[in-house]
Design a protein around this motif. Structure first.
Motif, PDB file in Angstrom:
ATOM      1  N   ASN A  30       0.752  -1.227  -0.071  1.00 56.24           N
ATOM      2  CA  ASN A  30       0.002   0.110   0.025  1.00 56.24           C
ATOM      3  C   ASN A  30       0.860   1.253   0.168  1.00 56.24           C
ATOM      4  O   ASN A  30       1.676   1.394  -0.801  1.00 56.24           O
ATOM      5  N   THR A  31       0.700   2.285   1.007  1.00 56.23           N
ATOM      6  CA  THR A  31       1.669   3.240   0.942  1.00 56.23           C
ATOM      7  C   THR A  31       2.590   3.143   2.250  1.00 56.23           C
ATOM      8  O   THR A  31       2.882   4.244   3.059  1.00 56.23           O
ATOM      9  N   LYS A  32       2.840   1.978   2.986  1.00 54.51           N
ATOM     10  CA  LYS A  32       3.599   1.817   3.910  1.00 54.51           C
ATOM     11  C   LYS A  32       4.996   2.151   3.531  1.00 54.51           C
ATOM     12  O   LYS A  32       5.964   0.912   3.906  1.00 54.51           O
ATOM     13  N   LEU A  33       5.588   3.110   3.196  1.00 57.93           N
ATOM     14  CA  LEU A  33       6.940   3.266   2.670  1.00 57.93           C
ATOM     15  C   LEU A  33       7.589   4.406   3.264  1.00 57.93           C
ATOM     16  O   LEU A  33       6.950   5.688   3.070  1.00 57.93           O
ATOM     17  N   ASN A  34       8.750   4.477   3.693  1.00 59.28           N
ATOM     18  CA  ASN A  34       9.411   5.477   4.339  1.00 59.28           C
ATOM     19  C   ASN A  34      10.643   5.865   3.677  1.00 59.28           C
ATOM     20  O   ASN A  34      11.180   4.800   3.122  1.00 59.28           O
ATOM     21  N   TRP A  35      11.277   7.049   3.529  1.00 62.46           N
ATOM     22  CA  TRP A  35      12.634   7.404   2.953  1.00 62.46           C
ATOM     23  C   TRP A  35      13.389   7.998   4.193  1.00 62.46           C
ATOM     24  O   TRP A  35      12.789   8.905   4.789  1.00 62.46           O
ATOM     25  N   TYR A  36      14.460   7.499   4.137  1.00 59.88           N
ATOM     26  CA  TYR A  36      15.691   8.321   5.048  1.00 59.88           C
ATOM     27  C   TYR A  36      16.731   8.498   4.362  1.00 59.88           C
ATOM     28  O   TYR A  36      17.133   8.230   3.269  1.00 59.88           O
ATOM     29  N   GLN A  37      17.473   9.679   4.657  1.00 63.16           N
ATOM     30  CA  GLN A  37      18.748  10.102   4.408  1.00 63.16           C
ATOM     31  C   GLN A  37      19.754   9.854   5.422  1.00 63.16           C
ATOM     32  O   GLN A  37      19.680  10.079   6.514  1.00 63.16           O
ATOM     33  N   GLN A  38      20.835   9.468   4.995  1.00 63.75           N
ATOM     34  CA  GLN A  38      22.070   9.054   5.818  1.00 63.75           C
ATOM     35  C   GLN A  38      23.338   9.956   5.589  1.00 63.75           C
ATOM     36  O   GLN A  38      23.938   9.302   4.135  1.00 63.75           O
ATOM     37  N   ILE A  39      23.711  10.823   6.068  1.00 60.42           N
ATOM     38  CA  ILE A  39      25.227  11.446   5.719  1.00 60.42           C
ATOM     39  C   ILE A  39      26.012  10.649   6.476  1.00 60.42           C
ATOM     40  O   ILE A  39      25.974  10.151   7.524  1.00 60.42           O
ATOM     41  N   ASP A  82      22.727  17.530   0.229  1.00 63.96           N
ATOM     42  CA  ASP A  82      21.713  16.400  -0.444  1.00 63.96           C
ATOM     43  C   ASP A  82      22.634  15.122  -0.453  1.00 63.96           C
ATOM     44  O   ASP A  82      22.208  14.188  -0.862  1.00 63.96           O
ATOM     45  N   PHE A  83      24.203  15.501  -0.735  1.00 64.20           N
ATOM     46  CA  PHE A  83      24.902  14.212  -1.065  1.00 64.20           C
ATOM     47  C   PHE A  83      24.850  13.316  -0.059  1.00 64.20           C
ATOM     48  O   PHE A  83      25.417  13.530   1.149  1.00 64.20           O
ATOM     49  N   ALA A  84      24.357  12.228  -0.067  1.00 59.01           N
ATOM     50  CA  ALA A  84      24.155  11.250   1.077  1.00 59.01           C
ATOM     51  C   ALA A  84      23.773   9.906   0.561  1.00 59.01           C
ATOM     52  O   ALA A  84      23.411   9.688  -0.791  1.00 59.01           O
ATOM     53  N   THR A  85      23.232   8.949   1.381  1.00 56.47           N
ATOM     54  CA  THR A  85      22.801   7.756   1.113  1.00 56.47           C
ATOM     55  C   THR A  85      21.385   7.883   1.257  1.00 56.47           C
ATOM     56  O   THR A  85      20.903   8.264   2.361  1.00 56.47           O
ATOM     57  N   TYR A  86      20.513   7.245   0.834  1.00 56.76           N
ATOM     58  CA  TYR A  86      18.968   7.507   0.817  1.00 56.76           C
ATOM     59  C   TYR A  86      18.586   5.923   0.741  1.00 56.76           C
ATOM     60  O   TYR A  86      19.140   5.101   0.026  1.00 56.76           O
ATOM     61  N   TYR A  87      17.557   5.690   1.957  1.00 50.32           N
ATOM     62  CA  TYR A  87      17.053   4.313   1.979  1.00 50.32           C
ATOM     63  C   TYR A  87      15.652   4.486   2.228  1.00 50.32           C
ATOM     64  O   TYR A  87      15.125   5.345   2.740  1.00 50.32           O
ATOM     65  N   CYS A  88      15.010   3.431   1.435  1.00 52.16           N
ATOM     66  CA  CYS A  88      13.558   3.250   1.581  1.00 52.16           C
ATOM     67  C   CYS A  88      13.240   2.069   2.721  1.00 52.16           C
ATOM     68  O   CYS A  88      14.281   1.220   2.974  1.00 52.16           O
ATOM     69  N   GLN A  89      12.125   2.170   3.303  1.00 50.04           N
ATOM     70  CA  GLN A  89      12.009   1.091   4.343  1.00 50.04           C
ATOM     71  C   GLN A  89      10.327   0.908   4.092  1.00 50.04           C
ATOM     72  O   GLN A  89       9.617   1.785   4.156  1.00 50.04           O
ATOM     73  N   GLN A  90      10.022  -0.654   4.329  1.00 49.06           N
ATOM     74  CA  GLN A  90       8.510  -0.815   4.230  1.00 49.06           C
ATOM     75  C   GLN A  90       8.217  -1.055   5.804  1.00 49.06           C
ATOM     76  O   GLN A  90       8.963  -1.481   6.732  1.00 49.06           O
TER      77      GLN A  90
END
Lengths: 107, 118
Positions: A30-39, A82-90
C-alpha cells in the motif's frame, strides 16, 4: 519477508539537478513506505513517511510518490547538503525491511 | 528537544555478551514504541528489534532471535538490548530509534559501535 530493492545503487549528480530514486517492494505494501537520508558518520534521518508525507522540518524539494509496489523519491533541485545515501523502508509488516540504499555523489 | 543517547558498545569476543542502553529525553518515553536498528560497516540498515510502549510486545529479526533481548524501563526512560552468544557478523553500529504512530522512525540516536572479535 518483503524484499525492498532500490535503484540505482549509486548515481552522480550536480547541484541543481533533479534526482530520482526508485524503490520496489516484492509485494503490495500500500503506502507503508518511508524514506531516510544518511550522511556519512551520522544517523539516518526521516524524510518521507507513508510514501508521500513530508516529515516536519524537511525541505519541500524532497517529494515521495507511489503505492503498491513501486515508489519514488525525487529531489527537485539537488543541494550540496543532499549528497548522502538514501534508504527506503517498508512498514507494512512489523520489523520493516530497508532497501540496500542509493548513494548520491557529486559529478 | 527529543534526544536518544546510546551507550554500552565496545569490543566483545565471539560467544560473549554485551548490553546496550539508550536513554531518552524530551518526550514521554512510555508512550512510544522503541526500536533497535544496526548497520554493518559499509553496509545497509538492518532492523533487529522492537518493543511496544507497554513493554509486553516484542519482535526480533531472525538473525538475532533467541540471542538478543530487548527491554525497557519506562521509569528510567531507558531502552536496553541484551546481546548474547555474539557472532562476528553482529559487528555493527547499533542505533536506537523512536517509533512514530505510522511505524516509521522519527528520531534516532547517534549510534554505538559493537565489535565482535577474538
Amino acid at each position: 519477508d518483503i524484499q525492498m530493492t532500490q535503484s540505482p545503487s549509486s548515481l552522480s549528480a550536480s547541484v541543481g539537478d533533479r534526482v530520482t530514486i526508485s524503490c520496489r517492494a516484492s509485494q503490495n505494501i500500500n503506502t507503508k513506505l518511508n524514506w531516510y537520508q544518511q550522511i556519512p558518520g551520522k544517523a539516518p534521518k526521516l524524510l518521507i513517511y507513508a510514501a508521500s508525507s513530508l516529515q516536519s522540518g524537511v525541505s519541500s524539494r524532497f517529494r515521495g510518490s507511489g503505492s503498491g509496489t513501486d515508489f519514488t523519491l525525487t529531489i527537485s533541485s539537488l543541494q550540496p547538503e543532499d549528497f548522502a545515501t538514501y534508504y527506503c523502508q517498508q512498514t507494512y509488516y512489523t520489523l520493516g525491511t530497508f532497501g540496500q540504499g542509493t548513494k548520491v555523489e557529486g559529478k | 528537544e527529543v534526544q536518544l543517547v546510546e551507550s554500552g558498545g565496545g569490543l566483545v569476543q565471539p560467544g560473549g555478551s554485551l548490553r546496550l542502553s539508550c536513554v531518552a529525553s524530551g518526550f514521554t518515553f512510555s508512550s512510544y514504541a522503541m526500536h533497535w536498528v544496526r548497520q554493518t560497516p559499509g553496509k545497509g540498515l538492518e532492523y533487529i528489534s522492537v518493543i511496544f510502549n507497554n513493554g509486553i510486545g516484542t519482535y526480533y529479526a531472525n538473525s538475532v532471535k533467541d540471542r538478543f533481548t530487548i527491554s525497557r524501563d519506562n521509569s528510567k526512560n531507558t531502552l536496553y538490548l541484551q546481546m548474547g552468544s555474539m557472532r562476528l557478523e553482529d559487528t555493527a553500529v547499533y542505533y536506537c530509534a523512536r517509533g512514530s504512530i505510522g511505524g516509521n522512525f522519527d528520531f534516532w540516536g547517534q549510534g554505538t559501535l559493537v565489535t565482535v572479535s577474538s
